[in-house]
Design an enzyme around this catalytic site. Structure first.
Site, PDB file in Angstrom:
ATOM      1  N   LEU A 150      11.259   1.186   7.083  1.00 53.36           N
ATOM      2  CA  LEU A 150      10.394   1.629   5.484  1.00 53.36           C
ATOM      3  C   LEU A 150      11.201   2.954   5.269  1.00 53.36           C
ATOM      4  CD1 LEU A 150       7.338   1.279   3.688  1.00 53.36           C
ATOM      5  CD2 LEU A 150       6.915   3.027   4.905  1.00 53.36           C
TER       6      LEU A 150
ATOM      7  N   LYS B  58       6.060  -2.197   1.430  1.00 55.84           N
ATOM      8  CA  LYS B  58       5.341  -1.932   2.682  1.00 55.84           C
ATOM      9  C   LYS B  58       3.994  -2.490   1.953  1.00 55.84           C
ATOM     10  CE  LYS B  58       3.348   2.949   3.150  1.00 55.84           C
ATOM     11  NZ  LYS B  58       3.311   3.276   4.658  1.00 55.84           N
TER      12      LYS B  58
ATOM     13  N   GLU C  52      12.002   2.400  14.480  1.00 53.76           N
ATOM     14  CA  GLU C  52      11.284   3.793  13.597  1.00 53.76           C
ATOM     15  C   GLU C  52       9.964   3.283  14.449  1.00 53.76           C
ATOM     16  OE1 GLU C  52       9.679   2.772   9.253  1.00 53.76           O
ATOM     17  OE2 GLU C  52      10.135   0.404   9.379  1.00 53.76           O
TER      18      GLU C  52
ATOM     19  N   TYR D 225       0.884  -1.281  -0.208  1.00 56.23           N
ATOM     20  CA  TYR D 225      -0.464  -0.306  -0.600  1.00 56.23           C
ATOM     21  C   TYR D 225       0.968   1.376   0.301  1.00 56.23           C
ATOM     22  CZ  TYR D 225       0.879   0.848   5.446  1.00 56.23           C
ATOM     23  OH  TYR D 225       1.203   1.509   6.392  1.00 56.23           O
TER      24      TYR D 225
HETATM   25  N1  PDD Z   1       3.136   4.922   7.244  1.00 53.89           N
HETATM   26  N2  PDD Z   1       7.745   3.648   8.683  1.00 53.89           N
HETATM   27  C1  PDD Z   1       6.618   2.746   8.730  1.00 53.89           C
HETATM   28  C2  PDD Z   1       6.141   1.572   8.975  1.00 53.89           C
HETATM   29  C3  PDD Z   1       5.503   4.050   7.731  1.00 53.89           C
HETATM   30  O1  PDD Z   1       3.708   2.989   7.927  1.00 53.89           O
HETATM   31  C4  PDD Z   1       5.358   5.002   7.483  1.00 53.89           C
HETATM   32  C5  PDD Z   1       4.469   5.810   6.489  1.00 53.89           C
HETATM   33  C6  PDD Z   1       6.423   5.198   7.868  1.00 53.89           C
HETATM   34  C7  PDD Z   1       7.000   7.189   7.033  1.00 53.89           C
HETATM   35  O2  PDD Z   1       6.753   6.903   5.994  1.00 53.89           O
HETATM   36  P1  PDD Z   1       5.640   8.127   5.181  1.00 53.89           P
HETATM   37  O3  PDD Z   1       6.990   9.145   5.535  1.00 53.89           O
HETATM   38  O4  PDD Z   1       6.428   7.914   3.430  1.00 53.89           O
HETATM   39  O5  PDD Z   1       4.768   8.315   5.192  1.00 53.89           O
HETATM   40  C8  PDD Z   1       7.921   5.020   8.663  1.00 53.89           C
HETATM   41  C9  PDD Z   1       1.614   5.147   6.894  1.00 53.89           C
HETATM   42  C10 PDD Z   1       1.541   7.082   7.376  1.00 53.89           C
HETATM   43  C11 PDD Z   1       0.437   4.644   7.241  1.00 53.89           C
HETATM   44  O6  PDD Z   1       0.628   3.560   7.158  1.00 53.89           O
HETATM   45  O7  PDD Z   1      -0.806   4.902   7.618  1.00 53.89           O
END
Ligand code: PDD
Length: 302
Positions: free
Chosen positions: A205, A147, A180, A33
């Site tokens: 991620l 992801k 993270e 996703y």
């Molecule tokens: N989450 N780390 C994890 C495990 C994540 O699921 C996400 C993003 C990030 C940050 O990535 P980005 O800057 O590309 O949003 C880091 C999304 C927002 C979610 O699962 O809702």
């Protein structure tokens, strides 16, 4: 205006949108996703999100459900139908529908679902206080760079954070380093004003917000270190914050009940937040995802 969702070629009323019970995403979490932020009706860093989507799909040997150009057009049409101005676009691609069997099906076509959500910006009160995080062991698999929708450890850790009155949980690896957050990347600012965030490998991620912010920080002369940091180092840090597409840059003012720095959002954190928000607004005004900061593309997520 009734909200619509896009499901495998059709725009449907959101409340009636459904996928098949044998969708492999539903049965095996065999799906990936993206969450793309939307500001002033425009997608922020769409290219980097689509690069990451393609990379995640490649790693799992799932084909793109449609061409990239078609995906861009379809997401814009969904945003138009939903009158989306601020919030995010969610897209999910599964390996498709097939009788339940672990091995890849020969016939299945990738299934694509897209939804949008209108949200409000985080309140000034929240930003001025910052948020609390707890820490939990990182019990995830060894490919957190993909992801995947398989988010059970993240869900459990986030719920634990909420149960303990915190906003997010930072996960700690076997060596005591912060990996993270459950849906965010983790950052600290050391006492000598160096910005530290874990380098992107299979343990995290590679956030699009992370990539954009690294480029922004570099462009304004912030001293950067892409390396893992321990929980002890985080507790000793002058500032801490988290980043994601739904939080942008959010100050972290407590870790495991202990104040970070003076317990208030840090100066550098708020400067980086302002810079990121201007960057995102700039992209929205320019009408496309052309980066205002040149290094952003160079650091693409591949
Ligand atoms: N989450 N780390 C994890 C495990 C994540 O699921 C996400 C993003 C990030 C940050 O990535 P980005 O800057 O590309 O949003 C880091 C999304 C927002 C979610 O699962 O809702």
């Amino acid at each position: 205006m009734p909200r619509e969702a896009y499901v495998n070629g059709r725009y449907l009323p959101h409340r009636a949108a459904q996928v098949h019970i044998e969708d492999r995403g539903y049965q095996f979490a065999d799906a990936v996703y993206e969450v793309v932020p939307v500001v002033h009706g425009a997608l922020v860093d769409e290219d980097m999100h689509l690069d990451r989507l393609e990379r995640s799909l490649d790693e799992l040997r799932i084909a793109m459900p449609m061409s990239r150009q078609a995906l861009e057009m379809t997401s814009r049409e969904l945003m138009r139908r939903n009158g989306l101005t601020y919030g995010f676009l969610y897209m999910q691609v599964s390996r498709g529908v097939a009788p339940r069997d672990h091995k890849f099906p020969k016939q299945a076509r990738p299934a694509l679902v897209m939804t949008t959500r209108q949200t409000k910006p985080h309140s000034e009160e929240m930003l001025s206080k910052g948020v609390a995080v707890i820490t939990v062991p990182d019990i995830r698999w060894k490919r957190c760079d993909i992801k995947s929708i398989s988010l059970l450890p993240n869900v459990l850790a986030k719920q634990q954070a909420v149960d303990e009155g915190a906003y997010e949980a930072w996960m700690i690896d076997a060596e005591g380093f912060v990996t993270e957050g459950t849906s965010t990347n983790a950052w600290i600012v050391t006492k000598d004003n160096r910005l530290v965030t874990r380098s992107a490998n299979n343990a995290i991620l590679n956030g699009v917000t992370r990539l954009a912010l690294l480029a922004i920080a570099e462009s304004i002369g912030v001293e950067l270190e892409e390396r893992a940091f321990t929980l002890e180092e985080a507790l000793e840090a002058r500032e801490a914050f988290l980043t994601s597409s739904t939080n942008f840059v959010m100050p972290v003012t407590a870790i495991d009940g202990r104040s970070v720095g003076n317990g208030h959002p840090g100066l550098l954190t708020m400067k980086l937040r302002d810079s990121y928000v201007s960057y995102a607004m700039g992209l929205a005004r320019s009408g496309d995802s052309a980066p205002a900061v040149p290094e952003v593309e160079a650091r693409a997520c591949r």
